[in-house]
Design an enzyme around this catalytic site. Structure first.
Site, PDB file in Angstrom:
ATOM      1  N   SER A 198     -16.278  10.001 -22.087  1.00  0.00           N
ATOM      2  CA  SER A 198     -17.552  10.065 -21.892  1.00  0.00           C
ATOM      3  C   SER A 198     -17.969   9.725 -20.329  1.00  0.00           C
ATOM      4  O   SER A 198     -17.499  10.543 -19.792  1.00  0.00           O
ATOM      5  CB  SER A 198     -18.051   8.936 -22.498  1.00  0.00           C
ATOM      6  OG  SER A 198     -19.714   8.940 -22.934  1.00  0.00           O
ATOM      7  N   ASP A 360     -21.409  16.943 -29.468  1.00  0.00           N
ATOM      8  CA  ASP A 360     -20.657  15.949 -30.255  1.00  0.00           C
ATOM      9  C   ASP A 360     -21.148  14.607 -30.849  1.00  0.00           C
ATOM     10  O   ASP A 360     -20.954  13.913 -31.429  1.00  0.00           O
ATOM     11  CB  ASP A 360     -19.443  15.516 -29.464  1.00  0.00           C
ATOM     12  CG  ASP A 360     -19.763  14.802 -28.304  1.00  0.00           C
ATOM     13  OD1 ASP A 360     -21.180  14.257 -28.168  1.00  0.00           O
ATOM     14  OD2 ASP A 360     -19.259  14.334 -27.183  1.00  0.00           O
ATOM     15  N   HIS A 392     -18.587  11.840 -30.689  1.00  0.00           N
ATOM     16  CA  HIS A 392     -18.144  11.654 -29.457  1.00  0.00           C
ATOM     17  C   HIS A 392     -17.092  10.376 -29.524  1.00  0.00           C
ATOM     18  O   HIS A 392     -16.198  10.622 -28.536  1.00  0.00           O
ATOM     19  CB  HIS A 392     -19.453  11.203 -28.871  1.00  0.00           C
ATOM     20  CG  HIS A 392     -19.370  10.794 -27.489  1.00  0.00           C
ATOM     21  ND1 HIS A 392     -19.199  11.780 -26.581  1.00  0.00           N
ATOM     22  CD2 HIS A 392     -19.834   9.543 -26.839  1.00  0.00           C
ATOM     23  CE1 HIS A 392     -19.155  11.275 -25.477  1.00  0.00           C
ATOM     24  NE2 HIS A 392     -19.395   9.889 -25.499  1.00  0.00           N
TER      25      HIS A 392
END
Length: 412
Positions: A198, A360, A392
């Site tokens: 991320s 995602d 995610h």
């Protein structure tokens, strides 16, 4: 002389010579590095590692709040601090205070926050020290690495940071990161593999863009990127406008909004014009529609003009067209409904209706595919791996992700 006796003596002589030689070879092998795989540094995303705080406050927002503590305690993630009323104490402690003159943030008066466990993995494996499942993050990946022959705190280490801040306010972190990479290179006899998730990917891009190419060629074996928001994230506009509880049911979005706004990293992750069309509307309201050209008005209309200054401070930190300059593996989730735009009937203090796109669930597909542009801009290989249906956070424990990582680390 007896032929048999001569043969025996010759055999003994050869044995006498071979034994010391064999021992020398064994000792020589012991001096060689046993390491057969590259060392690994794990870099978390936003909210992705524990934070600790110590208090000596001049005042508190509620009589139930602690004013002074003798030692550091877990500020993030501690679910007990997110309960009604107590959450007001938590927000007052974890928020940042922005100074428009210095263009920097500081902790609230009487609050000291630190990042535990730099070089270790514990603060990223479980965000909640009690190791509840709700706080499980890098645990499955680290367990897999251990199963492949790695050792926590040795050849697999974590690089946690204060994720509330953008890279321009985390200078000491990058110095420590560089030093740790160089140390691991020396200890384990080879370059390091960076594995980031991320926002941690954008942190690593910032770091790599500031290192000489000769340094990267020596110390970085590869960069494995998971769910990277290279071009920003559409849901950031909702976070800033009306808050987002990140699927933690005990937190109300409006309640958490103050903390989310105060984190400079939030404004840093707004969508960027190198990825999104200037004409795309992200927020619809009865009176105004907002594109990425309307950020100044957006911040003014939500009553948070500090956010505009934060965005100006951080927008140019990463050069979108400048590749990392190392072997790059971009893994990304698809097929999960991902917030793409927001319709507010009452703006900004009510939850919006959400229009979804591909991604995602957090990072939009348009953003994560920014790494495609680097394939023709650097000599090092840039590989992309789609993870269909991978959410995610869940992608860190995805079987395809782990198999891919294993190939990068262990295959010649």
């Amino acid at each position: 002389m007896d032929r048999h006796l001569c043969t025996c003596r010759e055999t003994q002589l050869r044995s006498g010579l071979l034994l010391p030689l064999f021992l020398l070879m064994m000792l020589a092998d012991l001096t060689l590095p046993a390491q057969r795989h590259p060392p690994v540094v794990l870099v978390p995303g936003d909210l992705g590692n524990q934070l600790e705080a110590k208090l000596d406050k001049p005042k508190v927002v509620h009589y139930l709040c602690s004013k002074k503590t003798d030692s550091y305690f877990t500020l993030w993630l501690n679910l007990e601090l997110l309960l009604p009323v107590i959450i007001d104490c938590w927000i007052d402690n974890i928020r940042l205070v922005y100074n428009r003159t210095s263009r920097a943030t500081q902790f609230p008066d009487g609050v000291d926050v630190r990042v535990p466990g730099f070089g270790e993995t514990f603060s990223m494996e479980f965000l909640d020290p009690s190791k509840r499942n709700v706080g499980s993050y890098f645990y499955t990946m680290v367990e897999s690495l251990v199963g492949w022959g790695y050792t926590r705190g040795e050849d697999v280490r974590g690089a946690p940071y204060d994720w509330r801040r953008a890279p321009n306010e985390n200078g000491p972190y990058f110095l420590a990161l560089r030093e740790m990479i160089e140390e691991m290179y020396q200890m384990y006899g080879g370059p390091v593999v960076l594995v980031a998730h991320s926002m941690g990917n954008v942190y690593m891009l910032y770091f790599l863009q500031r290192q000489p190419q000769v340094w990267k060629d020596k110390y970085i074996h590869a960069f494995v990127s998971l769910g990277a928001p290279w071009g920003g994230v559409a849901k950031t506009l909702r976070v800033l406008a009306s808050g987002d509880n990140n699927r933690i049911p005990v937190i109300g979005p409006l309640k958490i909004r103050e903390q989310q706004r105060s984190a400079v990293s939030t404004s840093w992750l707004l969508p960027y014009n190198h990825t999104w069309s200037h004409e795309k509307v992200f927020v619809y309201t009865p009176t105004t529609n907002y594109t990425l050209r309307d950020y100044h008005r957006f911040f003014r209309d939500i009553g948070f003009e500090d956010g505009w200054f934060m965005r100006q401070d951080t927008e140019g930190l990463v050069e979108a067209m400048t590749p990392p300059g190392v072997e790059l593996h971009c893994l990304y989730g698809t097929g999960v409904p991902t917030p793409n735009s927001f319709y507010y009937e009452s703006f900004p203090d009510r939850d919006p209706k959400i229009c979804f796109g591909d991604g995602d669930g957090t990072v939009n597909l348009e953003s994560v595919l920014q790494c495609q542009a680097w394939q023709s801009r650097q000599e090092h290989r840039v590989s992309l791996q789609e993870l269909p249906g991978s959410e995610h956070i869940e992608m860190l424990a995805n079987a395809t992700t782990l198999a891919y990582l294993k190939r990068v680390l262990l295959e010649p």
